[in-house]
Design an enzyme around this catalytic site. Sequence first.
Site, mmCIF file in Angstrom:
data_model
loop_
_atom_site.group_PDB
_atom_site.id
_atom_site.type_symbol
_atom_site.label_atom_id
_atom_site.label_comp_id
_atom_site.label_asym_id
_atom_site.label_seq_id
_atom_site.Cartn_x
_atom_site.Cartn_y
_atom_site.Cartn_z
ATOM 1 N N PRO A 14 0.816 -1.365 0.094
ATOM 2 C CA PRO A 14 -0.021 -0.068 -0.012
ATOM 3 C C PRO A 14 0.702 1.348 0.024
ATOM 4 C CG PRO A 14 -0.116 -1.264 2.109
ATOM 5 C CD PRO A 14 0.510 -1.976 1.209
ATOM 6 N N ASN A 15 0.444 2.348 -0.714
ATOM 7 C CA ASN A 15 0.971 3.614 -0.841
ATOM 8 C C ASN A 15 2.145 3.691 -1.891
ATOM 9 O OD1 ASN A 15 -1.263 4.855 0.830
ATOM 10 N ND2 ASN A 15 -0.185 3.788 2.558
ATOM 11 N N ARG A 22 4.421 10.934 -2.836
ATOM 12 C CA ARG A 22 4.387 10.551 -1.474
ATOM 13 C C ARG A 22 5.815 10.846 -0.681
ATOM 14 N NH1 ARG A 22 4.652 4.472 0.933
ATOM 15 N NH2 ARG A 22 4.283 5.009 3.089
ATOM 16 N N TYR A 27 11.267 8.909 -0.069
ATOM 17 C CA TYR A 27 10.903 7.713 -0.855
ATOM 18 C C TYR A 27 11.688 8.108 -2.517
ATOM 19 C CZ TYR A 27 8.202 5.608 2.790
ATOM 20 O OH TYR A 27 7.813 5.155 3.868
ATOM 21 N N ASN A 78 8.119 -5.847 -1.509
ATOM 22 C CA ASN A 78 7.941 -4.689 -0.526
ATOM 23 C C ASN A 78 6.678 -4.567 0.055
ATOM 24 O OD1 ASN A 78 7.961 -2.248 0.754
ATOM 25 N ND2 ASN A 78 9.097 -0.996 -0.636
ATOM 26 N N ALA A 81 3.466 -1.019 4.589
ATOM 27 C CA ALA A 81 2.974 -0.600 5.930
ATOM 28 C C ALA A 81 2.647 -2.001 6.200
ATOM 29 C CB ALA A 81 1.779 0.305 6.139
ATOM 30 N N HIS A 84 4.520 -4.443 8.904
ATOM 31 C CA HIS A 84 4.698 -4.191 10.685
ATOM 32 C C HIS A 84 3.682 -4.846 11.078
ATOM 33 C CE1 HIS A 84 7.643 -1.556 9.045
ATOM 34 N NE2 HIS A 84 7.179 -0.796 8.437
ATOM 35 N N ASP A 91 2.072 -14.942 6.432
ATOM 36 C CA ASP A 91 1.636 -16.499 6.213
ATOM 37 C C ASP A 91 1.790 -16.808 4.947
ATOM 38 O OD1 ASP A 91 1.378 -16.810 8.899
ATOM 39 O OD2 ASP A 91 -0.676 -16.997 9.141
ATOM 40 N N GLU A 105 12.829 -9.733 0.981
ATOM 41 C CA GLU A 105 12.002 -8.541 1.658
ATOM 42 C C GLU A 105 12.878 -7.025 0.833
ATOM 43 O OE1 GLU A 105 11.334 -8.544 5.672
ATOM 44 O OE2 GLU A 105 10.602 -6.475 5.766
ATOM 45 N N HIS A 107 13.153 -2.603 1.160
ATOM 46 C CA HIS A 107 12.213 -1.321 1.394
ATOM 47 C C HIS A 107 13.205 -0.301 0.860
ATOM 48 C CE1 HIS A 107 9.701 -3.276 4.479
ATOM 49 N NE2 HIS A 107 10.812 -4.066 4.796
ATOM 50 N N LEU A 108 12.658 0.759 0.301
ATOM 51 C CA LEU A 108 13.261 1.897 -0.091
ATOM 52 C C LEU A 108 14.117 2.546 0.894
ATOM 53 C CD1 LEU A 108 10.088 2.880 -2.163
ATOM 54 C CD2 LEU A 108 12.243 2.475 -3.160
ATOM 55 N N SER A 109 13.267 2.814 2.031
ATOM 56 C CA SER A 109 14.118 3.562 3.281
ATOM 57 C C SER A 109 14.445 2.668 4.046
ATOM 58 C CB SER A 109 12.859 4.214 3.783
ATOM 59 O OG SER A 109 12.073 3.374 4.703
ATOM 60 N N ARG A 114 13.655 4.607 11.403
ATOM 61 C CA ARG A 114 12.847 5.453 11.512
ATOM 62 C C ARG A 114 11.756 5.245 12.704
ATOM 63 N NH1 ARG A 114 9.961 4.945 5.717
ATOM 64 N NH2 ARG A 114 8.955 6.927 6.798
ATOM 65 N N ARG A 118 8.158 1.019 12.922
ATOM 66 C CA ARG A 118 8.596 0.529 11.576
ATOM 67 C C ARG A 118 9.748 -0.519 12.004
ATOM 68 N NH1 ARG A 118 6.134 3.725 7.636
ATOM 69 N NH2 ARG A 118 6.056 5.656 8.360
HETATM 70 C C1 DQA Z 1 8.530 1.067 3.139
HETATM 71 C C2 DQA Z 1 8.795 1.234 4.837
HETATM 72 C C3 DQA Z 1 7.470 0.874 5.566
HETATM 73 O O1 DQA Z 1 7.616 1.240 6.900
HETATM 74 C C4 DQA Z 1 6.604 1.945 4.949
HETATM 75 O O2 DQA Z 1 5.144 1.658 5.609
HETATM 76 C C5 DQA Z 1 6.243 2.023 3.576
HETATM 77 C C6 DQA Z 1 7.628 1.970 2.589
HETATM 78 C C7 DQA Z 1 9.799 1.385 2.500
HETATM 79 O O3 DQA Z 1 9.819 0.988 1.213
HETATM 80 O O4 DQA Z 1 10.883 2.002 2.620
HETATM 81 O O5 DQA Z 1 5.270 2.331 2.945
HETATM 82 O O6 DQA Z 1 8.345 -0.364 3.071
#
Ligand code: DQA
Length: 152
Positions: A14-15, A22, A27, A78, A81, A84, A91, A105, A107-109, A114, A118
Amino acid sequence: MASALPRVLVLNGPNLGRLGVREPEIYGHASMADLEIAAARWGAELGLEVEARQTDGESEIVGWLHEAVDAGAHVVLNPAAFTHYSYALRDAAAQVTTADLLLVEVHLSNPATRESFRHYSVVAGIATGTVAGFGFDSYRLALSAIAGKLGA
Ligand code: DQA
């Protein structure tokens, strides 16, 4: 003719469809469309057939993980959210690695630097490995790790 290259689904939660708009200071300025193009290009360079997708829906990303298992596709994930708190996603992701498929797995950040919510990933414990903190390069590194493990 069907591709004989190993398949990798690059799944985004999501997002992440809002990339570029965003919180660009976290990001970056590039979009999900840019990531989809870059991922396919990196895949071609690495000898992988890569397809990137994004959804805001938990049930949709769970379904894509089931699809990966049934298709024998490796996964770069990725979870955004969902990382977490989504045990449903955890699962579903566990089914990928228990099927002897690779799941990285990404993550961009770097979530560890953070907010405290997270810092915990429900996915990390069942993933083949994790790459975080390198922006789009996290995905390239994850694909490279998969290609390396497969000897592709
Ligand atoms: C994220 C890090 C997550 O904490 C956050 O909710 C995201 C992006 C990242 O790619 O850094 O939506 O997965």
